[in-house]
Design an enzyme around this catalytic site. Structure first.
Site, PDB file in Angstrom:
ATOM      1  N   CYS A 156     -11.285   3.027   1.681  1.00 48.66           N
ATOM      2  CA  CYS A 156     -11.335   2.874   3.143  1.00 48.66           C
ATOM      3  C   CYS A 156     -12.693   3.221   3.747  1.00 48.66           C
ATOM      4  CB  CYS A 156     -10.244   3.729   3.774  1.00 48.66           C
ATOM      5  SG  CYS A 156      -8.593   3.144   3.369  1.00 48.66           S
TER       6      CYS A 156
HETATM    7  N1  LIG Z   1      -5.402   2.861  -0.536  1.00 49.36           N
HETATM    8  C1  LIG Z   1      -5.307   3.311   0.690  1.00 49.36           C
HETATM    9  O1  LIG Z   1      -5.240   4.513   0.900  1.00 49.36           O
HETATM   10  C2  LIG Z   1      -5.256   2.370   1.877  1.00 49.36           C
HETATM   11  C3  LIG Z   1      -4.832   2.874   3.109  1.00 49.36           C
HETATM   12  C4  LIG Z   1      -4.735   2.013   4.205  1.00 49.36           C
HETATM   13  C5  LIG Z   1      -5.078   0.661   4.055  1.00 49.36           C
HETATM   14  N2  LIG Z   1      -5.514   0.190   2.855  1.00 49.36           N
HETATM   15  C6  LIG Z   1      -5.813  -1.227   2.776  1.00 49.36           C
HETATM   16  O2  LIG Z   1      -4.722  -1.890   2.158  1.00 49.36           O
HETATM   17  C7  LIG Z   1      -5.189  -2.987   1.371  1.00 49.36           C
HETATM   18  C8  LIG Z   1      -4.712  -2.839  -0.059  1.00 49.36           C
HETATM   19  O3  LIG Z   1      -5.298  -1.674  -0.604  1.00 49.36           O
HETATM   20  P1  LIG Z   1      -4.740  -0.962  -1.898  1.00 49.36           P
HETATM   21  O4  LIG Z   1      -5.374   0.386  -1.914  1.00 49.36           O
HETATM   22  O5  LIG Z   1      -3.258  -1.071  -1.972  1.00 49.36           O
HETATM   23  O6  LIG Z   1      -5.377  -1.880  -3.034  1.00 49.36           O
HETATM   24  P2  LIG Z   1      -5.032  -1.875  -4.615  1.00 49.36           P
HETATM   25  O7  LIG Z   1      -6.239  -2.376  -5.288  1.00 49.36           O
HETATM   26  O8  LIG Z   1      -4.444  -0.552  -4.997  1.00 49.36           O
HETATM   27  O9  LIG Z   1      -3.856  -2.932  -4.745  1.00 49.36           O
HETATM   28  C9  LIG Z   1      -4.003  -4.268  -4.428  1.00 49.36           C
HETATM   29  C10 LIG Z   1      -3.167  -5.076  -5.417  1.00 49.36           C
HETATM   30  O10 LIG Z   1      -3.214  -6.435  -4.992  1.00 49.36           O
HETATM   31  C11 LIG Z   1      -3.215  -7.259  -6.166  1.00 49.36           C
HETATM   32  N3  LIG Z   1      -3.681  -8.584  -5.768  1.00 49.36           N
HETATM   33  C12 LIG Z   1      -4.934  -9.010  -5.485  1.00 49.36           C
HETATM   34  N4  LIG Z   1      -4.915 -10.292  -5.077  1.00 49.36           N
HETATM   35  C13 LIG Z   1      -3.636 -10.696  -5.109  1.00 49.36           C
HETATM   36  C14 LIG Z   1      -2.971 -11.897  -4.775  1.00 49.36           C
HETATM   37  N5  LIG Z   1      -3.625 -12.972  -4.318  1.00 49.36           N
HETATM   38  N6  LIG Z   1      -1.648 -11.958  -4.951  1.00 49.36           N
HETATM   39  C15 LIG Z   1      -0.952 -10.887  -5.400  1.00 49.36           C
HETATM   40  N7  LIG Z   1      -1.514  -9.708  -5.710  1.00 49.36           N
HETATM   41  C16 LIG Z   1      -2.845  -9.615  -5.544  1.00 49.36           C
HETATM   42  C17 LIG Z   1      -4.089  -6.501  -7.125  1.00 49.36           C
HETATM   43  O11 LIG Z   1      -3.826  -6.900  -8.466  1.00 49.36           O
HETATM   44  C18 LIG Z   1      -3.673  -5.049  -6.852  1.00 49.36           C
HETATM   45  O12 LIG Z   1      -2.630  -4.634  -7.698  1.00 49.36           O
HETATM   46  C19 LIG Z   1      -6.708  -2.988   1.534  1.00 49.36           C
HETATM   47  O13 LIG Z   1      -7.052  -3.851   2.584  1.00 49.36           O
HETATM   48  C20 LIG Z   1      -7.013  -1.559   1.932  1.00 49.36           C
HETATM   49  O14 LIG Z   1      -8.197  -1.471   2.686  1.00 49.36           O
HETATM   50  C21 LIG Z   1      -5.582   1.005   1.757  1.00 49.36           C
END
Ligand SMILES: NC(=O)c1ccc[n+]([C@@H]2O[C@H](COP(=O)([O-])OP(=O)(O)OC[C@H]3O[C@@H](n4cnc5c(N)ncnc54)[C@H](O)[C@@H]3O)[C@@H](O)[C@H]2O)c1
Length: 422
Positions: free
Chosen positions: A266
Site C-alpha cells: 500500500c
Molecule cells: N494487502 C493489503 O493489506 C491491502 C489492503 C488494502 C487494499 N489492498 C489492495 O487490494 C488489492 C489486492 O491486494 P492483495 O494484497 O490482496 O494482493 P495479492 O498479491 O496478495 O493477491 C492478489 C491475487 O490476485 C491474483 N490475480 C492476479 N490477476 C488475476 C486475475 N486476472 N484473475 C484472478 N486472479 C488474479 C494473484 O495470483 C494473487 O493471488 C490491491 O489493489 C491492493 O492495493 C491491499
C-alpha cells in the site's frame, strides 16, 4: 438463508491478502463462493486446506471448505452464474506508472459471465475514475450489457490490516459506492451482510479517493516523523521521547513513529496512483506525495549510513563484517516482505561487502536470499552488528540486549549501552 437475503452466488477474483479473507467471510455469511485465482499453485494450496495468508488459519480454511460452499479454482468457467463479483487483484506500479493490467484482465474475464441484474465491485486500490472509466467499459464490451441499466457497478475500498487481530474485515467500517443509486443500493446490501457497518458515499470516485486519502495520510505522516528522526539524531535529541510526550495530547495529534522505510502493497505504491492521476489530469505535481516518497525511500540508505558511522566509531568496516538483520517483513508480526525496506538494507550492506544474515520467524527460507537463521545467543554473539528492522513480538529482546555487541534499533524496542536508536 431466506430468499430475502438477496443474491447468494459470489465470485471473488484474486485470492490474496484481500480476496481470501473476503471469500471466507462471505461463506460464513451464507454465500456460495467461488474463489478464482490465476495462480494454480495457490488454488491447489487452498483446496488442500493450507492458507498462505497469515490472518487466515488452516483450521478456518478447513471449516469453510467443509461447508461445501467455498470453491477455490483457476478455471474461469466456474464464474458462471454469479450474482455478485468482487475484484481483488494487484495494482502495482511499473516504473512509477499505475499498472492496471490485472484489473483489466479480471474485468474481461468477469464480463463473459455477467448476467442482467448482476453486481460487480472493484476493491483493488486505484486512482479515482478507474471503476467508471476502465472497469465499466470492459464489462459492457464483454457482456453486451449496460452498466447501470443492466448491471450494478461499484467500488468499495479494502481496509484490511494484516496482523491486526482487533480490527478485522467484519468490524471495520466499509466505505461503499455505486455508479448510480441502484448500484449503490446493491453494493451496500451486499456488504451489509458481511460487515457491521457500511459507509455509503455518493460516487465511485469519492470512494476511490477515500482509500488514497487514507494511505497518503499515513505515508505523509510517517515521512514527517522519519525526517524529524534524522534531524533529531543530528541535534542529539531523543525523538522517541518527544513522540511519546506528544502522544499524551488528547486532541489534534495522531501518533506515527519513524522506521527503516515503508513497505508492503500500500504505502510505497498507492499515493503514487494519486499523484500520477493529478499530474496526468491537471498537469500539477502532488507535492506532499512526492516529498513523502522522497523521504521514505531514503530511509533504508539512512539506516545503512548510521551503521557505517557506528562501525567507523568502533574502528570496524562493514566490508567483512557479519550483520544480523532482525525482521525482513515490512510489518510487525506478518510474513509480508513485499517492497520491504529490509530488503533494500540487506542489498546495500551486501554490496558493501557485509555478510548478511536474517532472523525472521514469519518468513520461509526460499523467500529470503540470505541465510535465514534462528535467534540464538551464539548467532547474536557472532554478529559484529545487529539491526532491528522489524520488531516482531516473537523476538526475545532480552537475549538481543545480552548477547549483541552493537545494535541499531530502528523501532525503539531496546535500550542499553550497546544499543543505538534511529
Ligand atoms: N494487502 C493489503 O493489506 C491491502 C489492503 C488494502 C487494499 N489492498 C489492495 O487490494 C488489492 C489486492 O491486494 P492483495 O494484497 O490482496 O494482493 P495479492 O498479491 O496478495 O493477491 C492478489 C491475487 O490476485 C491474483 N490475480 C492476479 N490477476 C488475476 C486475475 N486476472 N484473475 C484472478 N486472479 C488474479 C494473484 O495470483 C494473487 O493471488 C490491491 O489493489 C491492493 O492495493 C491491499
Amino acid at each position: 438463508m431466506s430468499p430475502d437475503d438477496g443474491p447468494t452466488r459470489l465470485v471473488v477474483v484474486g485470492q490474496g491478502y484481500v480476496g481470501l479473507p473476503l471469500a471466507l467471510r462471505a461463506v460464513e455469511a451464507g454465500f456460495d463462493v467461488v474463489g478464482f485465482d490465476l495462480d494454480g499453485s495457490r488454488v491447489k494450496q487452498l483446496a488442500a486446506g493450507t492458507s498462505y495468508v497469515e490472518d487466515i488459519s488452516d483450521e478456518q480454511l478447513a471449516s469453510v471448505l467443509a461447508s461445501g460452499r467455498y470453491e477455490p479454482t483457476d478455471d474461469p468457467e466456474r464464474m458462471a452464474g454469479f450474482d455478485v463479483a468482487v475484484i481483488d487483484v494487484p495494482t502495482p506500479l511499473a516504473e512509477g506508472v499505475p499498472n492496471l493490467s490485472y484489473i483489466e484482465a479480471a474485468a474481461a474475464c468477469l464480463a463473459r459471465h455477467l448476467q442482467p441484474g448482476g453486481t460487480v465491485v472493484l476493491e483493488s486500490t486505484s486512482y479515482p475514475g478507474t471503476t467508471e472509466e476502465l472497469v465499466g467499459p470492459i464489462l459492457e464490451e464483454g457482456s453486451g450489457l449496460f452498466a447501470g441499466s443492466d448491471f450494478h457497478l461499484g467500488y468499495s475500498p479494502e481496509r484490511i490490516d494484516p496482523g491486526n487481530p482487533d480490527w478485522r474485515l467484519e468490524n471495520t467500517p466499509k466505505v461503499v459506492s455505486g455508479i448510480d443509486g441502484p448500484s449503490l443500493e446493491a453494493v451496500q446490501h451486499f456488504y451489509d451482510r458481511l460487515v457491521e457497518r457500511t459507509v455509503p458515499v455518493s460516487g465511485t470516485r469519492e470512494a476511490e479517493l477515500t482509500k488514497l486519502l487514507e494511505n497518503t495520510f499515513r505515508h505523509v505522516n510517517i515521512a514527517l516523523v522519519n525526517e524529524l528522526a534524522m534531524f533529531a539524531a543530528e541535534l542529539d535529541i531523543d525523538v522517541w521521547e518527544a513522540i511519546d510526550a506528544a502522544t499524551t495530547k488528547p486532541f489534534g495529534y495522531l501518533r506515527f513513529t519513524p522506521g527503516p522505510g515503508v513497505g508492503g502493497h500500500c504505502l510505497p505504491i498507492d499515493p503514487s496512483y494519486l499523484s500520477w492521476k493529478v499530474r496526468r489530469t491537471l498537469g500539477q505535481p502532488f507535492r506532499f506525495v512526492e516529498l513523502a516518497n522522497d523521504v521514505n525511500e531514503h530511509m533504508p540508505d539512512y539506516v545503512v549510513r548510521r551503521l557505517l558511522l557506528a562501525f567507523n566509531r568502533l574502528g570496524r568496516t562493514i566490508n567483512g563484517s557479519r550483520i544480523l538483520l532482525l525482521g525482513l517483513a515490512y510489518k510487525r508480526n506478518t510474513g509480508d516482505a513485499r517492497e520491504a525496506p529490509g530488503t533494500v538494507i540487506a542489498q546495500a550492506l551486501a554490496a558493501l561487502g557485509a555478510e548478511v544474515r536474517v532472523v525472521d520467524p514469519h518468513l520461509s527460507g526460499d523467500s529470503v536470499p540470505y541465510p535465514l537463521v534462528e535467534l540464538t545467543a551464539e548467532e547474536l554473539a557472532s554478529a559484529h552488528g545487529v539491526v532491528v528492522v522489524t520488531d516482531h513480538d516473537a523476538f526475545d529482546y532480552d537475549l538481543v540486549r545480552q548477547h549483541a555487541a552493537y545494535v541499531l534499533d530502528t523501532r525503539n524496542r531496546l535500550s542499553g549501552p550497546t544499543v543505538e536508536r534511529l
